[in-house]
Enzyme design. Structure first.
Site, short mmCIF file in Angstrom:
data_model
loop_
_atom_site.label_atom_id
_atom_site.label_comp_id
_atom_site.label_asym_id
_atom_site.label_seq_id
_atom_site.Cartn_x
_atom_site.Cartn_y
_atom_site.Cartn_z
N CYS A 69 8.64 4.57 75.56
CA CYS A 69 9.46 5.73 75.92
C CYS A 69 10.90 5.29 76.16
O CYS A 69 11.23 4.12 76.11
CB CYS A 69 8.89 6.40 77.16
SG CYS A 69 7.11 6.68 77.14
N HIS B 250 34.32 -16.32 55.88
CA HIS B 250 33.02 -16.23 56.57
C HIS B 250 31.90 -16.38 55.54
O HIS B 250 31.90 -15.72 54.51
CB HIS B 250 32.88 -14.90 57.30
CG HIS B 250 31.67 -14.83 58.19
ND1 HIS B 250 31.54 -15.63 59.30
CD2 HIS B 250 30.55 -14.08 58.13
CE1 HIS B 250 30.38 -15.36 59.89
NE2 HIS B 250 29.76 -14.43 59.19
N ARG C 62 33.31 -21.99 64.27
CA ARG C 62 33.05 -20.84 65.13
C ARG C 62 31.58 -20.86 65.56
O ARG C 62 30.67 -20.64 64.75
CB ARG C 62 33.37 -19.54 64.38
CG ARG C 62 34.80 -19.45 63.87
CD ARG C 62 35.11 -18.08 63.28
NE ARG C 62 34.25 -17.74 62.15
CZ ARG C 62 34.52 -18.01 60.88
NH1 ARG C 62 35.63 -18.69 60.56
NH2 ARG C 62 33.70 -17.64 59.92
N LYS D 214 31.99 -11.86 70.92
CA LYS D 214 32.06 -10.43 70.60
C LYS D 214 30.78 -9.74 71.04
O LYS D 214 29.79 -10.38 71.40
CB LYS D 214 32.28 -10.25 69.09
CG LYS D 214 31.19 -10.84 68.23
CD LYS D 214 31.53 -10.72 66.75
CE LYS D 214 30.41 -11.31 65.89
NZ LYS D 214 30.69 -11.15 64.45
N ASP E 86 12.52 5.25 78.94
CA ASP E 86 12.72 4.55 80.21
C ASP E 86 11.50 3.77 80.70
O ASP E 86 11.59 3.10 81.73
CB ASP E 86 13.10 5.56 81.30
CG ASP E 86 14.12 6.56 80.82
OD1 ASP E 86 15.21 6.12 80.41
OD2 ASP E 86 13.83 7.77 80.81
N TYR F 200 3.53 9.14 74.28
CA TYR F 200 3.84 10.23 73.35
C TYR F 200 2.98 10.15 72.09
O TYR F 200 2.75 9.07 71.53
CB TYR F 200 5.31 10.18 72.95
CG TYR F 200 6.27 10.57 74.03
CD1 TYR F 200 6.35 11.89 74.48
CD2 TYR F 200 7.13 9.63 74.59
CE1 TYR F 200 7.25 12.25 75.46
CE2 TYR F 200 8.04 9.98 75.58
CZ TYR F 200 8.10 11.29 76.01
OH TYR F 200 8.99 11.65 76.99
N ARG G 266 33.81 -8.04 52.83
CA ARG G 266 33.99 -7.30 54.08
C ARG G 266 35.47 -7.11 54.34
O ARG G 266 36.00 -6.01 54.19
CB ARG G 266 33.28 -8.06 55.23
CG ARG G 266 33.20 -7.29 56.52
CD ARG G 266 32.20 -7.90 57.49
NE ARG G 266 32.56 -9.26 57.91
CZ ARG G 266 31.85 -9.98 58.77
NH1 ARG G 266 30.71 -9.50 59.26
NH2 ARG G 266 32.23 -11.19 59.12
#
Length: 399
Positions: free
Chosen positions: A319, A170, A227, A43, A321, A272, A140
């Site tokens: 930042c 689980h 699993r 997943k 990027d 920044y 859950r």
């Protein structure tokens, strides 16, 4: 980044060792008795590694795959993956026809969902395999063990067109040193399935062990299926799991390169907010990766990268990027030198666990959050066997 020639891999690249994936699966399989099979959990795009390449590498070792959504399951089928594909989350009724078309298994625990699926099975005149989900302590999804749940399971078992292939729960705390909670969950699960058997409800595949439970050999020997999730990718579920029981090899590395080098003087702010101000003359390098690529912003002023086999500390805020590192102690560094953000270079290694500890995050999360603008390059037997460039939305030369 030797032999990475494609231009769209030059800014940054995730490299995935399929040899490590298969070695980890062999190691996990060796913990299990011959009768116990594995599902490979792929997943979240294979925990950020790429679900399809990972699943293809895993296929010889497993009975099938675990996914979280309908779309993830369809992607595997479209690329030719066989075996069981179990959707571990909820599949909504409006998606049942598509689910059946692609031969995916749903997790079922509510009467109305089962009835709708049974109606579809009768309409299509075909049998639909399902897995019952049991909530033993995760809160859950799943039916809570007890008389009402037993009655519901019995009703679902006898609904026309449905074949209860599996039943699962689980563990919520299997990665902790104290296993009492896990013991209680396992006991609830086994008592529930035993009572169903007494009612003549035979379910072929029972599964509850995740990677942590498999490593600690907790309950694996008594069930038909396990699993394998994070362990398949070479990471341990937590630092409380006994790592001496199985050797795992991380499959993923994240690499970039130096895009710019400059010298700054005392009093110069970096990035920044000016959270870092140089107190001396320094040489700094810019790395063209940022939180937009999934490199955590909470590593600002805390993380390091590897350049020329040495650690270069992150300066100031990361930042979207780009970010800057101190290379004052690496005078031999030049622009376009490789920078390793996750992985090894020389004798140094930066692990995902280290990044999580430094930033206060979670190692699973870092892998899953690696951005799709970073191409994935797959290696096997010392050579590149495939590339996934998400910006082009296609596989090139894969396997």
């Amino acid at each position: 980044m030797e032999d990475i020639k494609l231009r769209h891999c030059r800014r940054a690249v995730v490299q995935v060792s399929l040899d490590a994936i298969t070695a980890n699966l062999r190691a996990m399989k060796a913990l299990l008795p011959e009768k116990t099979a594995m599902l490979a959990v792929v997943k979240a795009d294979g925990y950020g590694h790429g679900a399809v390449p990972v699943a293809k590498a895993a296929e010889p070792f497993v009975a099938g795959f675990g996914v979280a959504t309908l779309q993830e399951g369809i992607a595997l089928r479209r690329h030719g993956l066989g075996g069981i594909i179990l959707i571990l989350g909820v599949t909504f009724p409006e998606d049942y026809e598509e689910m059946v078309r692609w031969q995916l298994r749903p997790a079922i625990f509510e009467r109305d969902h089962a009835e709708k699926l049974s109606g579809l099975a009768r309409k299509l005149k075909r049998e639909i395999p399902i897995h019952l989900a049991v909530d033993t302590g995760m809160s859950r999804i799943g039916m809570k063990p007890g008389g009402q749940a037993e009655q519901l399971a019995e009703e679902i078992y006898h609904m026309p067109g449905l074949r209860v292939e599996g039943i699962f729960t689980h563990f919520s705390r299997a990665d902790e040193e104290d296993k009492e909670c896990t013991r209680q969950q396992f006991q609830k699960f086994m008592e529930f399935t035993d009572r169903l058997r007494q009612k003549g409800i035979e379910i072929p595949l029972r599964h509850c062990s995740n990677s942590a439970a498999m490593i600690e050999n907790f309950s694996s020997n008594s069930l038909e299926l396990c699993r394998a999730g994070i362990s398949m990718y070479g990471l341990y579920p937590s630092d409380q799991v006994n790592r001496e029981l199985v050797k795992l090899t991380p499959a993923l590395s994240l690499k970039s390169r130096i895009s710019c080098i400059r010298t700054i003087g005392p009093g110069t702010a970096v990035s920044y907010g000016g959270t870092f101000v140089a107190d001396r003359t320094m040489t700094i390098a810019t790395i063209p990766v940022g939180y937009g690529d999934g490199y955590p912003r909470n590593l600002s002023g805390k993380g390091c990268v590897l350049i020329r086999g040495k650690r270069a500390p992150v300066l100031g805020r990361i930042c979207m990027d780009q970010f800057m590192v101190d290379i004052s102690k690496i005078p031999e560094a030049v622009e376009e030198d490789e920078a390793v953000l996750i992985g090894s270079q020389g004798e140094e290694t930066i692990t995902v666990e280290e990044l999580a500890d430094l930033g206060g995050g979670f190692h699973y999360e870092i892998l899953c959050d690696l951005g799709k603008r970073i191409p994935r390059v797959y290696r096997k037997d010392g050579r590149i066997v495939g590339i996934k460039d998400y910006s082009w939305d296609q596989y090139e030369d894969f396997l």
